[in-house]
Design a protein around this motif. Structure first.
Motif, PDB file in Angstrom:
ATOM      1  N   LYS A  63      -8.204   4.885  -2.835  1.00  0.00           N
ATOM      2  CA  LYS A  63      -8.243   3.605  -2.135  1.00  0.00           C
ATOM      3  C   LYS A  63      -7.097   2.729  -2.608  1.00  0.00           C
ATOM      4  CE  LYS A  63     -13.230   2.926  -1.619  1.00  0.00           C
ATOM      5  NZ  LYS A  63     -14.306   2.085  -2.156  1.00  0.00           N
ATOM      6  N   VAL A  64      -6.638   1.890  -1.735  1.00  0.00           N
ATOM      7  CA  VAL A  64      -5.610   0.926  -2.131  1.00  0.00           C
ATOM      8  C   VAL A  64      -6.243  -0.450  -2.160  1.00  0.00           C
ATOM      9  CG1 VAL A  64      -3.413  -0.115  -1.528  1.00  0.00           C
ATOM     10  CG2 VAL A  64      -3.787   2.317  -1.102  1.00  0.00           C
ATOM     11  N   LEU A  65      -6.119  -1.095  -3.300  1.00  0.00           N
ATOM     12  CA  LEU A  65      -6.656  -2.446  -3.437  1.00  0.00           C
ATOM     13  C   LEU A  65      -5.513  -3.401  -3.714  1.00  0.00           C
ATOM     14  CD1 LEU A  65      -9.568  -1.390  -5.805  1.00  0.00           C
ATOM     15  CD2 LEU A  65      -9.681  -1.659  -3.331  1.00  0.00           C
ATOM     16  N   LEU A  66      -5.572  -4.536  -3.058  1.00  0.00           N
ATOM     17  CA  LEU A  66      -4.488  -5.493  -3.238  1.00  0.00           C
ATOM     18  C   LEU A  66      -4.644  -6.251  -4.542  1.00  0.00           C
ATOM     19  CD1 LEU A  66      -4.123  -7.086   0.293  1.00  0.00           C
ATOM     20  CD2 LEU A  66      -2.493  -5.604  -0.860  1.00  0.00           C
ATOM     21  N   ALA A 105       0.827  -1.203   0.000  1.00  0.00           N
ATOM     22  CA  ALA A 105       0.000   0.000   0.000  1.00  0.00           C
ATOM     23  C   ALA A 105       0.865   1.259   0.000  1.00  0.00           C
ATOM     24  CB  ALA A 105      -0.917  -0.006   1.224  1.00  0.00           C
TER      25      ALA A 105
END
Lengths: 402, 515
Positions: free
Chosen positions: A96-99, A61
């Motif tokens: 937003k942080v998305l994996l 992230a």
């Protein structure tokens, strides 16, 4: 059990195995123990897994956020954060942080969530040590070092003298300022020869008299500087008696700096009736001490006089001690003459006479210590506050008393 | 097996996932992201279901969550973890998990031992911020919302202004990553008894939060010991220094303090760490509290940090053997002092010549479960009567401090004090429920929530090595899961076995929900 204990000889971990011809109770016991072992390993693994995977996810992230911030800066200075940035491990979208995928597979290093620098993953010394990459600036939080004789930061200390915390006698010997092997003497000049991870015992400022005292002697010092109870009460009283006695004629000058008292010879009349005299003096001293708190000015006079002494003549404290020692010696020898049966006082005498020998070395160390105060910037702010508060009074007092 | 409780009838509330935080992914994995992004209904049911599963795991007998049903309908209870399906009420074993997933295409499971989420598509445990929050809350307080008022809740009452990130970043400096609070304290000449107590204070999260959040402020007292403590905390947690600390201000505060009860303590000689602990606690109470002198034995209570941390209440119940009248007396306590001598002798007789060893729980049993006989003046009978007296803990403190009385005054042997070297085994995790009033009540044993609120974790250990009149103090403290040995200025890594093998003198246990 996940399976019939009559047919299996072990549990889920398969580590504790009963012999195939054991009876069913035996097999059951083995498989229960084995299952419990499995649970312990399971719990441990879950914990480690959690820490590691969350650290990697955070790293992913941080990386993608940094990339997003960089692209934002380079493209449109006033752009909205609706950029979409991708790395192998994560996507940044709409703030937003998305994996992407499993961070345990996609992310190899761990960044510190605070300073965003990579974490050093192996200790630099001791058990499990690896050489860190010299080209990388690591986060300052390092893995702790496990190496005998060194602390968790890989630090060690110069030998603090014999018997640290083992025997009372040794402790006292170590604390005895006259002991040449005490840290004060060892500290002397070797500071530059030492490797950086070998530390010496620091000095601290006494909050009352503002003198710089080697930390290992701080408690003893405070006992004599502040303390008014216990073993030091008698010592302080004895000192005051001998000082007071030497000034016998002039009762009014309580302010006489201790340094000037040393020249005054002990009056011979003192030995005539030491007991009675002592009792009287002691009483007087007690009374004086009791009135002290109500008269703070009086209380401050002495320490400040001392400070002044220290600044002017670094030898002063040493001399003062000598005076005290010799005066005690005199008294005690006389007492010993009167009562030959008292062997304990006679034993004290030779011990007290040692300062003459190693005193030059001690002086050197004293000078060193006194040269330090500019370095004391690291001293806690509270001390500074106190010092500021008292600076007024010390200013007036440091002017010649007469 | 569908023994799990029914999910409560659809509440109007919509569950939200945790808002995005910088430096943290929003979801635990891509698959969970898809689940939470389907629609609000799916999110609601998933989270509700997860909560129900957590309740089943933590609040009910483990028999329920440990019992699974195989594909062919066989019901098996196992010791090893089972997996509770997030999308339906079935519980399967690890082997059957894949089969269940393939059949129903349910992909998320909850581990029955930890409550952690497993994603079948990742084939890995997943740590989702939303899910983890729920799990940690459940494990800590036993509830999902912090409505239950425990006294430590007041400590962390949020202040909307002061908790906003802008306010924090404006008014604070970020401590270096190196500042871990792990430093030794120099021995200033036989002051190791102070150092060990100070270390156990330094690694007490309640005191740490208090002092680091400026809990002790507006103080004009000269040589205030609490200010000295604050300086020490700042120095430990705010600076990069890894060298030992010189507790000069604490030492001078100690010398200057004029406490009659502790006059004997203020010398340059070796002293008792427990007495210093009492001294420090009382002194800090006076600096932070309501100004009343704490009297051990009275029912005095106060809101100061020391009382919130260490003080609990004991209730002793005296029952007259003649008329069965019961008198209750409540006392507040700073620590639990456990005598070892009687038990040592008892054990020694039983086991013959073998060197006796005992457990902490045995010592606690002796003091707080068993009753003893005493003489007392019964108001009812108006005469001296035989009575039974039993003591139990009425209110547990957040940090239970236990003193094992290793220094006992022996009458026979030249009237000298002697040290008892009997090893006392103490656990890393201590259940205090049996020693409380509530633990005596019926059904307390089956109340898992109550049991969890009475579970304490070992936080620090003070050990005395050497003889009665001279020796050395060493302490062990836990930071996270790692133990450290503090020997004056020297800090080293410690194994759990080192800690548990110590002949402890003082033990500090902290309540699970705070550690």
């Amino acid at each position: 059990m996940s399976s019939d204990p009559n047919t299996t000889t072990t549990g889920k971990a398969g580590v504790i195995v009963a012999s195939p011809d054991a009876d069913s109770m035996d097999k059951l016991a083995h498989s229960v123990l084995d299952d419990l072992l499995y649970n312990i390993v399971h719990d441990l693994l879950i914990k480690v897994h959690r820490d590691e995977k969350m650290a990697r996810a955070t790293t992913a992230a941080i990386k993608v956020e940094k990339l997003a911030a960089d692209t934002l800066e380079s493209s449109t200075p006033d752009g909205k954060p609706d950029v979409r940035v991708e790395t192998d491990a994560a996507i940044y979208e709409d703030g937003k942080v998305l994996l992407r995928g499993n961070p345990l597979k996609t992310t190899k290093e761990i960044l510190c969530p605070k300073c965003h620098l990579p974490r050093l993953l192996y200790p630099t010394d001791g058990k499990g040590a690896r050489k860190p990459d010299p080209g990388v600036i690591y986060c300052k939080k390092h893995p702790f070092i496990d190496k005998p004789g060194y602390d968790i930061y890989g630090q060690t200390w110069v030998a603090p003298g014999p018997g640290r915390g083992k025997k009372k006698k040794d402790m006292e010997k170590k604390l005895d300022p006259n002991d040449p092997s005490s840290p004060a003497a060892v500290d002397g000049g070797s500071a530059k020869d030492r490797p950086p991870n070998v530390l010496s015992f620091p000095s601290a400022t006494c909050s009352k008299c503002k003198r710089c005292i080697l930390v290992t002697r701080l408690n003893n010092h405070m006992g004599s500087c502040i303390g008014n109870s216990g073993r030091n009460a008698s010592r302080a009283a004895a000192q005051k008696i001998s000082n007071g006695g030497s000034n016998g004629g002039s009762q009014n000058n309580d302010n006489t700096p201790p340094g000037s008292q040393k020249g005054t010879p002990l009056p011979g009349s003192r030995a005539a009736s030491p007991r009675k005299r002592d009792a009287e003096e002691l009483f007087d001293e007690d009374a004086a001490e009791e009135s002290d708190p109500s008269n703070p000015k009086k209380k401050k006079v002495k320490p400040n006089a001392l400070t002044k002494k220290v600044i002017l003549k670094t030898k002063a404290p040493v001399k003062k001690e000598k005076v005290r020692a010799s005066s005690l010696l005199n008294v005690e020898q006389k007492v010993g003459d009167d009562e030959p049966g008292k062997s304990s006082t006679v034993q004290v005498a030779p011990k007290k006479s040692t300062p003459k020998g190693p005193s030059p070395a001690k002086k050197v160390s004293k000078v060193n210590l006194n040269a330090k105060p500019p370095l004391q910037a690291a001293a806690p702010k509270k001390i500074k506050r106190d010092r500021d508060m008292e600076s007024e009074s010390s200013g007036t007092l440091s002017s010649p008393p007469q | 097996m569908s023994a799990r409780p029914e999910t409560p009838a659809s509440p109007a509330k919509n569950f939200k996932i945790k808002p995005p935080q910088p430096g943290q992914p929003v979801y635990g994995c891509e698959h969970l992201q898809r689940l939470f992004n389907q629609d609000q209904m799916t999110t609601n049911t998933s989270i509700q279901h997860y909560k129900a599963i957590l309740r089943a795991i933590f609040d009910q007998s483990p028999l329920i969550s440990q019992t699974s049903k195989t594909i062919d309908g066989q019901i098996v209870t196992s010791l090893t973890p089972t997996y509770l399906c997030l999308q339906c009420p079935s519980i399967s074993s690890e082997e059957d998990r894949t089969k269940h997933g393939n059949k129903k295409s349910h992909r998320f499971y909850v581990d029955s031992r930890s409550g952690a989420l497993y994603c079948q598509m990742c084939d890995d445990m997943v740590w989702d911020p939303t899910i983890e929050d729920l799990r940690i809350k459940k494990m800590g307080n036993g509830t999902f919302t912090s409505t239950r008022k425990r006294k430590h809740d007041e400590l962390f009452s949020p202040d909307p202004v002061k908790d906003s990130p802008q306010y924090i970043s404006l008014n604070t400096t970020v401590a270096s990553c190196k500042a871990s609070g792990l430093r030794g304290i120099y021995n200033a000449g036989a002051t190791c008894y102070q150092n060990v107590v100070l270390q156990s204070f330094l690694h007490n999260p309640i005191l740490r939060n208090f002092y680091l959040s400026d809990g002790h402020s507006t103080c004009d007292t000269q040589h205030c010991l609490s200010c000295a403590m604050e300086d020490m905390f700042q120095d430990f947690y705010g600076t990069e220094n890894s060298n030992g600390y010189t507790a000069a201000n604490i030492l001078s505060g100690f010398w200057i303090s004029e406490k009659k009860a502790f006059e004997n303590l203020v010398t340059t000689k070796e002293q008792d760490a427990h007495e210093f602990f009492q001294f420090l606690a009382e002194e800090l109470h006076e600096r932070n509290g309501d100004g009343k002198r704490p009297e051990i034995g009275s029912e005095h209570s106060c809101n100061c940090i020391i009382h919130q941390t260490f003080y609990g209440k004991l209730q002793s119940t005296t029952t007259c053997q003649n008329c069965n009248a019961v008198t209750n007396q409540v006392q507040s306590f700073l620590d639990l002092s456990l005598p070892l001598e009687n038990l040592t002798q008892k054990k020694g007789k039983k086991s013959g010549q073998k060197p006796p060893s005992m457990t902490l729980q045995e010592c606690l049993d002796e003091e707080y479960i068993k009753s003893d006989k005493c003489e007392y003046r019964c108001n009812n009978c108006n005469s001296m009567q035989q009575a039974r007296r039993q003591t139990a803990i009425k209110r547990l403190p957040n940090v239970v401090s236990i003193q094992l009385k290793r220094f006992e005054f022996k009458q026979g042997r030249n009237e000298r004090a002697a040290k008892i070297d009997t090893p006392v085994h103490f656990p890393l995790q201590l259940n205090m429920l049996p020693y409380t009033n509530r633990g005596r009540e019926a059904g307390a044993k089956d109340n898992f929530e109550l049991a969890r609120s009475c579970t304490f974790d070992l936080m620090s250990v003070v050990e005395h090595v050497g003889e009665i009149d001279t020796g050395h103090y060493v302490s062990y403290c836990r930071v996270g899961d790692q133990w450290f040995t503090f020997n004056d200025h020297k800090v080293e890594l410690a194994q759990k076995s080192d800690v548990l093998g110590a002949r402890a003198y003082l033990l500090f246990y902290i309540v699970r929900s705070l550690s």
